[in-house]
Design a protein around this motif. Structure first.
Motif, mmCIF file in Angstrom:
data_model
loop_
_atom_site.group_PDB
_atom_site.id
_atom_site.type_symbol
_atom_site.label_atom_id
_atom_site.label_comp_id
_atom_site.label_asym_id
_atom_site.label_seq_id
_atom_site.Cartn_x
_atom_site.Cartn_y
_atom_site.Cartn_z
ATOM 1 N N VAL A 1 0.818 -1.207 0.043
ATOM 2 C CA VAL A 1 0.100 0.025 0.058
ATOM 3 C C VAL A 1 0.882 1.344 -0.111
ATOM 4 N N LEU A 2 2.019 1.334 0.841
ATOM 5 C CA LEU A 2 2.718 2.255 0.926
ATOM 6 C C LEU A 2 3.815 2.487 0.223
ATOM 7 N N ARG A 3 4.143 1.497 -0.563
ATOM 8 C CA ARG A 3 5.392 1.148 -1.333
ATOM 9 C C ARG A 3 6.548 1.575 -1.010
ATOM 10 N N PHE A 4 7.134 0.680 0.172
ATOM 11 C CA PHE A 4 8.274 0.959 0.570
ATOM 12 C C PHE A 4 8.555 -0.284 1.590
ATOM 13 N N SER A 5 9.984 -0.695 1.703
ATOM 14 C CA SER A 5 10.380 -1.706 2.640
ATOM 15 C C SER A 5 10.789 -0.887 3.865
ATOM 16 N N ASN A 6 9.792 -1.317 4.863
ATOM 17 C CA ASN A 6 9.909 -0.853 6.247
ATOM 18 C C ASN A 6 10.985 -1.489 7.111
ATOM 19 N N PHE A 7 12.182 -0.950 7.123
ATOM 20 C CA PHE A 7 13.210 -1.305 7.976
ATOM 21 C C PHE A 7 13.128 -1.285 9.299
ATOM 22 N N ALA A 8 12.172 -0.606 9.761
ATOM 23 C CA ALA A 8 12.037 -0.412 11.154
ATOM 24 C C ALA A 8 10.963 -1.541 11.825
ATOM 25 N N HIS A 9 10.738 -2.466 11.027
ATOM 26 C CA HIS A 9 9.627 -3.397 11.326
ATOM 27 C C HIS A 9 9.840 -4.277 12.328
ATOM 28 N N GLY A 10 11.305 -4.623 12.514
ATOM 29 C CA GLY A 10 11.585 -5.499 13.749
ATOM 30 C C GLY A 10 11.605 -4.678 15.035
ATOM 31 N N ASP A 11 12.255 -3.496 15.036
ATOM 32 C CA ASP A 11 12.198 -2.721 16.193
ATOM 33 C C ASP A 11 10.886 -2.144 16.672
ATOM 34 N N THR A 12 9.632 -2.218 15.636
ATOM 35 C CA THR A 12 8.636 -1.617 16.102
ATOM 36 C C THR A 12 7.969 -2.821 16.694
ATOM 37 N N VAL B 1 14.255 6.404 -0.937
ATOM 38 C CA VAL B 1 14.271 7.471 0.181
ATOM 39 C C VAL B 1 13.498 7.045 1.454
ATOM 40 N N PHE B 2 12.209 6.589 1.371
ATOM 41 C CA PHE B 2 11.356 5.905 2.294
ATOM 42 C C PHE B 2 12.006 4.790 3.296
ATOM 43 N N MET B 3 12.853 4.180 2.507
ATOM 44 C CA MET B 3 13.444 2.647 3.182
ATOM 45 C C MET B 3 14.716 3.391 3.964
ATOM 46 N N MET B 4 15.378 4.409 3.320
ATOM 47 C CA MET B 4 16.439 4.845 4.339
ATOM 48 C C MET B 4 15.771 5.732 5.617
ATOM 49 N N ALA B 5 14.599 6.505 5.366
ATOM 50 C CA ALA B 5 13.937 7.080 6.444
ATOM 51 C C ALA B 5 13.677 6.181 7.410
ATOM 52 N N SER B 6 13.223 4.873 6.998
ATOM 53 C CA SER B 6 12.787 3.747 7.894
ATOM 54 C C SER B 6 13.797 3.194 8.726
ATOM 55 N N MET B 7 15.049 3.268 8.240
ATOM 56 C CA MET B 7 16.277 2.863 8.792
ATOM 57 C C MET B 7 16.438 3.966 10.052
ATOM 58 N N GLY B 8 16.348 5.094 9.599
ATOM 59 C CA GLY B 8 16.449 6.080 10.785
ATOM 60 C C GLY B 8 15.450 5.856 11.994
ATOM 61 N N VAL B 9 14.157 5.715 11.598
ATOM 62 C CA VAL B 9 13.082 5.263 12.561
ATOM 63 C C VAL B 9 13.591 3.872 13.407
ATOM 64 N N MET B 10 14.166 3.174 12.465
ATOM 65 C CA MET B 10 14.783 1.989 13.226
ATOM 66 C C MET B 10 15.708 2.308 14.259
ATOM 67 N N PHE B 11 16.752 2.953 13.915
ATOM 68 C CA PHE B 11 17.747 3.170 14.773
ATOM 69 C C PHE B 11 17.408 4.245 16.230
ATOM 70 N N ILE B 12 16.356 4.994 16.015
ATOM 71 C CA ILE B 12 15.482 5.653 16.966
ATOM 72 C C ILE B 12 14.828 4.791 17.922
ATOM 73 N N LEU B 13 14.147 3.952 17.420
ATOM 74 C CA LEU B 13 13.305 2.946 18.175
ATOM 75 C C LEU B 13 14.074 1.980 19.015
ATOM 76 N N ASN B 14 15.389 1.155 18.494
ATOM 77 C CA ASN B 14 16.281 0.602 18.925
ATOM 78 C C ASN B 14 16.752 1.053 20.198
ATOM 79 N N GLY B 15 17.080 2.471 20.127
ATOM 80 C CA GLY B 15 17.645 3.350 21.194
ATOM 81 C C GLY B 15 16.772 3.503 22.268
ATOM 82 N N VAL B 16 15.464 3.834 21.980
ATOM 83 C CA VAL B 16 14.325 4.035 22.756
ATOM 84 C C VAL B 16 14.021 2.659 23.658
#
Length: 337
Positions: free
Chosen positions: A39-50, A113-128
């Motif tokens: 639906v959103l058309r990107f690979s969400n790399f933050a999936h595991g950390d979410t 670009v969405f994929m790279m942004a999701s990697m940023g979200v992943m690192f933030i979540l990992n730390g939180v």
């Protein structure tokens, strides 16, 4: 005959039962990945950390309930705290979409670009998650541990080997089946589900037909957050919770999604079980099973293990590489981004 039955029970106990449970967890995770990609058309790399974030909220809720003496009897208390984890994860995903991904949608950015942004979200979540609950292993399972214990099975059958079915394994299958059925009914029988499918198939045509992109995007995150939390909690109940493990599980989840066909819900389920059975079957030591089936065999000191357990996750990587070489679109034909 007893040797054959003992060998079969041993194989069921250490390969089939755990692989089925693990496969259901991977399937739920891969369904979330596929839904976001479709639906959103990107690979969400933050999936595991979410998944780890939702599980962490559920664990905190479970500990709060346990501290006041609340219990669900033979079921894990985490089931009562699960709605808290789901609501918290939904709010986080909606906030991340508004603060991060919405900006790139307005810019009509490329999927990478969405994929790279999701990697940023992943690192933030990992730390939180590590700051709030710590990096160590957390066990939050309670209630009855076994539906069938090895000793009960031995007493009932008279066999030397026992079959164990843990409550968490039975719960995983029951919840996974219910979640998958609910998702398919929603997508096939509701107006919002039809809008999501139309948006996924042809965004421009869906917009011309009056489909609201805000509703579709919000609903996608709500469903994906629910699947992520449920998959994370079931995985934690089955194997205990550790933040780094949820980062590692991203590889088998993506492998499952790609094996089945990216953007294909049914493919995610098929891929989840293929990856799970491959990981567990290839890392199991077959020495005892072979000796039951072929008594008197000379196997020396070998454990008859095809791949060492430490390389379990590398199997997902190999599967991923092989499927990308021989069938890049997966078992079911993947959707292009």
């Amino acid at each position: 005959m007893d040797n054959l039955l003992n060998g079969l029970v041993l194989f069921l106990n250490f390969v089939v039962v755990p692989a089925t449970s693990y496969g259901a967890q991977l399937a739920l995770g891969a369904l979330g990945v596929n839904l976001i990609f479709g639906v959103l058309r990107f690979s969400n790399f933050a999936h595991g950390d979410t998944m780890a974030f939702g599980t962490m909220l559920t664990i905190l809720g479970t500990w709060a309930l346990q501290s006041v003496g609340f219990s669900l009897g033979f079921l894990p208390t985490a089931l009562a705290a699960l709605p808290l984890g789901i609501v918290g994860t939904i709010l986080f995903c909606l906030a991340a979409d508004r603060l991060v991904y919405a900006h790139y949608r307005r810019q009509k950015a490329a999927p990478v670009v969405f994929m790279m942004a999701s990697m940023g979200v992943m690192f933030i979540l990992n730390g939180v998650v590590r700051i709030i609950i710590g990096p160590d292993e957390r066990n939050f399972a309670d209630g009855e541990r076994f539906l069938i214990s090895a000793q009960q099975f031995k007493d009932a059958t008279g066999l030397l080997e026992g079959l164990t079915i843990r409550t968490s394994q039975a719960l995983t299958l029951a919840v996974a089946v219910a979640a998958v059925l609910a998702l398919f009914l929603f997508l096939q029988r509701t107006r919002t589900g039809a809008a999501m499918r139309a948006f996924s198939d042809n965004e421009t045509l869906a917009l011309l037909c009056g489909v609201s992109p805000k509703v579709v995007i919000r609903t996608t995150w709500i469903i994906a957050a629910t699947l992520m939390t449920v998959a994370g909690v079931l995985y934690g109940l089955d194997k205990s919770f550790r933040p780094f493990t949820y980062f590692q599980i991203l590889l088998p989840i993506f492998a499952a999604a790609i094996v089945g066909g990216f953007g294909r819900p049914v493919g995610a389920i098929i891929g989840g079980f293929i990856v799970a059975f491959s990981e567990i079957a290839l890392t199991y030591a077959y020495r005892k099973v072979v000796l039951y089936f072929l008594p008197g065999s000379d196997v020396g000191d070998s454990l008859l293990q095809l791949v060492p357990t430490d390389y379990k996750f590398s199997i997902s990587f190999v599967i991923l590489v092989v499927i990308l070489i021989i069938a890049p679109t997966g078992i079911l034909k993947a959707k292009s981004s």
